[in-house]
Structure formats: C-alpha cells, structure tokens
Motif scaffolding. Structure first.
Motif, PDB file in Angstrom:
ATOM      1  N   TRP A   1       0.958  -1.442   0.083  1.00 51.44           N
ATOM      2  CA  TRP A   1      -0.019  -0.216   0.756  1.00 51.44           C
ATOM      3  C   TRP A   1       0.939   0.891   0.119  1.00 51.44           C
ATOM      4  N   THR A   2       2.630   1.219   0.047  1.00 42.55           N
ATOM      5  CA  THR A   2       3.066   2.264  -0.015  1.00 42.55           C
ATOM      6  C   THR A   2       2.663   3.036  -1.409  1.00 42.55           C
ATOM      7  N   GLY A   3       2.096   2.026  -2.395  1.00 39.50           N
ATOM      8  CA  GLY A   3       1.987   2.573  -3.716  1.00 39.50           C
ATOM      9  C   GLY A   3       0.940   3.556  -3.882  1.00 39.50           C
ATOM     10  N   LEU A   4       0.217   3.628  -2.900  1.00 35.99           N
ATOM     11  CA  LEU A   4      -1.007   5.107  -2.623  1.00 35.99           C
ATOM     12  C   LEU A   4      -0.386   6.707  -2.745  1.00 35.99           C
ATOM     13  N   ALA A   5       0.470   6.165  -1.905  1.00 36.11           N
ATOM     14  CA  ALA A   5       1.349   7.501  -1.403  1.00 36.11           C
ATOM     15  C   ALA A   5       2.241   8.296  -3.084  1.00 36.11           C
ATOM     16  N   VAL A   6       2.135   7.531  -4.027  1.00 36.68           N
ATOM     17  CA  VAL A   6       2.551   8.430  -5.406  1.00 36.68           C
ATOM     18  C   VAL A   6       1.371   8.999  -6.010  1.00 36.68           C
ATOM     19  N   PRO A   7       0.336   8.889  -6.267  1.00 34.48           N
ATOM     20  CA  PRO A   7      -0.872   9.863  -6.913  1.00 34.48           C
ATOM     21  C   PRO A   7      -1.391  10.817  -5.658  1.00 34.48           C
ATOM     22  N   VAL A   8      -1.217  10.064  -4.050  1.00 36.20           N
ATOM     23  CA  VAL A   8      -1.356  11.127  -3.088  1.00 36.20           C
ATOM     24  C   VAL A   8      -0.352  12.509  -3.300  1.00 36.20           C
ATOM     25  N   LEU A   9       0.901  12.211  -3.300  1.00 33.81           N
ATOM     26  CA  LEU A   9       2.267  12.924  -3.338  1.00 33.81           C
ATOM     27  C   LEU A   9       1.907  13.969  -5.022  1.00 33.81           C
ATOM     28  N   LEU A  10       1.136  13.096  -5.455  1.00 32.84           N
ATOM     29  CA  LEU A  10       1.350  13.706  -7.490  1.00 32.84           C
ATOM     30  C   LEU A  10       0.018  15.637  -7.366  1.00 32.84           C
ATOM     31  N   GLY A  11      -0.373  14.937  -6.444  1.00 36.13           N
ATOM     32  CA  GLY A  11      -1.490  16.069  -5.898  1.00 36.13           C
ATOM     33  C   GLY A  11      -1.290  16.836  -5.584  1.00 36.13           C
ATOM     34  N   LEU A  12      -0.152  16.692  -4.422  1.00 34.35           N
ATOM     35  CA  LEU A  12       0.341  18.166  -3.544  1.00 34.35           C
ATOM     36  C   LEU A  12       0.855  18.635  -4.340  1.00 34.35           C
ATOM     37  N   ALA A  13       2.212  17.480  -5.559  1.00 37.90           N
ATOM     38  CA  ALA A  13       2.977  18.421  -6.314  1.00 37.90           C
ATOM     39  C   ALA A  13       2.116  19.258  -7.309  1.00 37.90           C
ATOM     40  N   LEU A  14       0.693  18.883  -8.080  1.00 39.93           N
ATOM     41  CA  LEU A  14       0.049  19.598  -8.740  1.00 39.93           C
ATOM     42  C   LEU A  14       0.017  21.112  -8.655  1.00 39.93           C
ATOM     43  N   LEU A  15      -0.946  20.978  -6.753  1.00 39.02           N
ATOM     44  CA  LEU A  15      -0.992  21.956  -6.123  1.00 39.02           C
ATOM     45  C   LEU A  15      -0.373  22.772  -5.705  1.00 39.02           C
ATOM     46  N   ARG A  16       0.867  22.581  -5.203  1.00 39.30           N
ATOM     47  CA  ARG A  16       2.238  23.461  -5.217  1.00 39.30           C
ATOM     48  C   ARG A  16       2.721  23.770  -6.332  1.00 39.30           C
ATOM     49  N   ARG A  17       2.374  23.241  -7.397  1.00 36.87           N
ATOM     50  CA  ARG A  17       3.076  23.179  -9.280  1.00 36.87           C
ATOM     51  C   ARG A  17       4.892  23.667  -8.799  1.00 36.87           C
ATOM     52  N   SER A  18       4.839  22.103  -8.205  1.00 33.22           N
ATOM     53  CA  SER A  18       6.338  22.260  -8.112  1.00 33.22           C
ATOM     54  C   SER A  18       6.861  21.149  -9.334  1.00 33.22           C
ATOM     55  N   ALA A  19       8.090  21.778 -10.019  1.00 30.43           N
ATOM     56  CA  ALA A  19       8.192  19.949 -11.447  1.00 30.43           C
ATOM     57  C   ALA A  19       9.513  19.250 -10.848  1.00 30.43           C
ATOM     58  N   LEU A  20       9.335  19.842  -9.917  1.00 32.12           N
ATOM     59  CA  LEU A  20      10.913  19.061  -8.334  1.00 32.12           C
ATOM     60  C   LEU A  20      10.046  18.060  -7.741  1.00 32.12           C
ATOM     61  N   ALA A  21       8.946  18.388  -7.380  1.00 33.54           N
ATOM     62  CA  ALA A  21       8.212  17.668  -6.601  1.00 33.54           C
ATOM     63  C   ALA A  21       7.662  16.543  -7.784  1.00 33.54           C
TER      64      ALA A  21
END
Length: 344
Positions: free
Chosen positions: A79-99
């Motif tokens: 279930w650690t795989g679920l962290a990827v879409p969660v972090l992706l959503g946060l990266a888009l909200l943060r508008r961070s290419a690095l993340a």
C-alpha cells in the motif's frame, strides 16, 4: 520610450519572472536588504518521495525494537504505492516540477518490487493437486453455506481453521462424500480425497499459552503422485494497541516453532496450509519464508473479507511448485478462502 511604455515593459518582465517562479523556485527572501535567496519549490514533497521509495525497497531498515514498526510496515507494504498519487496531487497543487519529477523514483521502485503481483493468478494453470485453505471464522453466522462453498471449489485437500467442536460436524457432513479422509487436531483440520496417515499435532504454542491450545497439525497425504507431508497451522492473532504497538510477539514465537518442525520434516515434499496472521513480506514469518516457497503472482488479499487489505492466508511448499493461488468469493467468515494449484 515614453514613461507609459517603460512601465509596461517593467510589468512584463515582472510577470515573466513570476511565471518562472510558479514552476521553479519560491519567492526570494529580501529581508534586511541582504542578497536574495531562493530554494526549489516542493523540496519537502521530493524528500517524501525519496523516503517512500527507500521504505518500499528496504523496509528492513525500520527496526522492530519499538512497537514492531518494521513488521507493521511490511504487513501493509504494497500500500506504499498509494503515496505516489497522493504526492502527485500535492505536487500539482504546489506547482512544483521538482516534486512531480521526483515521484518517478517511488513509482519505479514499487513496480520493481510488486509489479509481478499486479498480474492476476493464472487460474487455468495445470497442477498435480488443488488445495484450499480457509479460516472458517468462529463467529461465522453461516457455517452451512461456507461448507457448501468449500465443496463446490473442488479441491483435493481442504484445510480449515477455527474449527470449534460445535461446528465441526457441519464440515464433516458436507465434505464426507468427496473428501472421505480427515484429520483434526484442536481447532485445525484437513479433509482429503486421498488417504491420510501419520497424523499428529504440532506444538506451536507460545510459551505463555496452556496445553489445551492446539493449532498445529501434521499429516501424510498419499496422493497419486507420492507421499506429501501436509501441515495445517493457525498462528496467533496480531493486535495493534498502545503502548505495545504491533503486537506480533506470540505470532513470531509460534512461527519459529512451526519453522523448526518443517525443517525437521523427513519427507522431501511439504505443503503448508494456514492462517499465518502475517504476510510474506513480514520478517516475523522468516522462519517459514526462508524454507518454503509461495507464488508471488497476484496480491490475493484475504483479510478482512469485507475490505481485504492483507494476504495472511497462505499455501507454501517445499520440493513442490505452487503454480497459482487466488481467493474465492466471501463466505460468512471474516477471511476469504484461498485456493491454489501445486505441481509435485
């Protein structure tokens, strides 16, 4: 150039710099008139992505010294795989290419570790034996329906746990015609199409448990392909509660005793069927996983039946090949039945 033109040009340059910062760096810090400083936007999310990748690839770095946190992580490791879409959503909200780019790392690591399990089990695979494992559930409100479901599965060997004296006749009557041979020890039992011999309990009791606790059975199944030592086991349950955390001590102790029994088994071919109250990734089951093989295709989550999160029911073998394993539809138990084909 007029004053208005110079003002418009300045505003354009400011807008372009702001646009670059939107997907680049945080705004500069110009406090106290000192030199401006900036750092990549989303570096916290990028660090979290690296951490998730590291824990997925190397869960053993988390020790069990405090609350058995290592075993807790390993139990739910897929279930650690679920962290990827969660972090992706946060990266888009943060508008961070690095993340966003950093998420490639945990995604690739998860695919390497668990990619083979994404493929469903090959239910059409041939095998010499079909075996079924099921914790029928002490609080099961429909043992008659559960027994009929097990009969319809058509397995050669049927291993059951939480088989209390009150409900044992239900399964004996339902399985009698197709599985005339049986062996029972305490609350675990085995029904077979083929003759069973050398049946005996296996002592897997934790040190603080009394002699009336019996959840281990060893029997020889005389199949058309030769004799096979079959073990049926129900390891102690896990509890998550403060301040102990992931309480797997009794389970681990019982797994060590079962592993020692398997190691001393004189027959080459061994099949272990049981509710082991742990996953194949959990270090607490290493006395078994280091000696026995199991199919890694398909996740086969078997518990809890209402929303399966972990595969704690297992079919494991020695000097035999577990070709395929998958879960069956829910019965009245809180576990799903697990069926497997084994090539001897």
């Amino acid at each position: 150039m007029s004053v208005e033109d110079r003002k418009a040009a300045g505003e354009g340059r400011s807008a372009r710099r702001a646009g670059r910062r939107a997907w680049g760096r945080d705004a500069p810090d110009g406090r106290s008139g000192g030199p401006s400083k900036s750092r990549p936007r989303g570096w916290v999310l990028a660090s979290a992505a690296v951490l998730v990748a590291g824990l997925t690839a190397f869960p053993a770095v988390v020790p069990n010294t405090v609350g058995n946190l290592g075993s807790l992580l390993e139990t739910f490791l897929p279930w650690t795989g679920l962290a990827v879409p969660v972090l992706l959503g946060l990266a888009l909200l943060r508008r961070s290419a690095l993340a966003a780019v950093s998420l490639v790392l945990p995604a690739v690591v998860w695919a390497v570790v668990f990619g083979g399990r994404v493929l469903p089990a090959d239910r059409g695979a041939a095998g010499d034996l079909t075996v079924l494992q099921h914790n029928v559930g002490e609080e099961n409100p429909d043992h008659e329906g559960t027994a009929l479901a097990l009969v319809r599965a058509g397995a050669d060997l049927v291993a059951l746990e939480e088989l209390t004296p009150a409900v044992r006749p239900v399964y004996e009557n339902a399985l009698a015609s197709g599985h005339p041979h049986r062996a029972v020890a305490g609350t675990v039992g085995l029904w077979s199409r083929y003759p069973l011999t050398d049946s005996r309990p296996v002592d897997i009791r934790p040190a603080d448990v009394g002699p009336d606790w019996n959840r281990g059975l060893r029997v020889t199944a005389r199949t058309p392909h030769g004799d096979v030592a079959v073990y049926v086991a129900h390891l102690p349950s896990i509890r998550i509660r403060p301040p102990d955390g992931f309480g797997s001590g009794r389970r681990d102790e019982s797994a060590a005793k079962l592993g020692a029994a398997v190691a001393s088994e004189k027959l080459d071919r061994v099949i272990l069927l049981g509710d082991l109250n742990g996953t194949l990734d959990d270090r607490g089951l290493s006395p078994l996983t280091s000696r026995l093989a199991s199919t890694r295709r398909g996740f086969g989550f078997s518990w809890p039946a209402a929303l399966p999160l972990a595969r704690i029911d297992h079919v494991m073998t020695r000097t035999a090949i577990p070709v395929a394993a998958w879960t069956l539809p829910a019965t009245g138990s809180d576990h799903l039945p697990l069926i497997a084909r084994v090539d001897l």
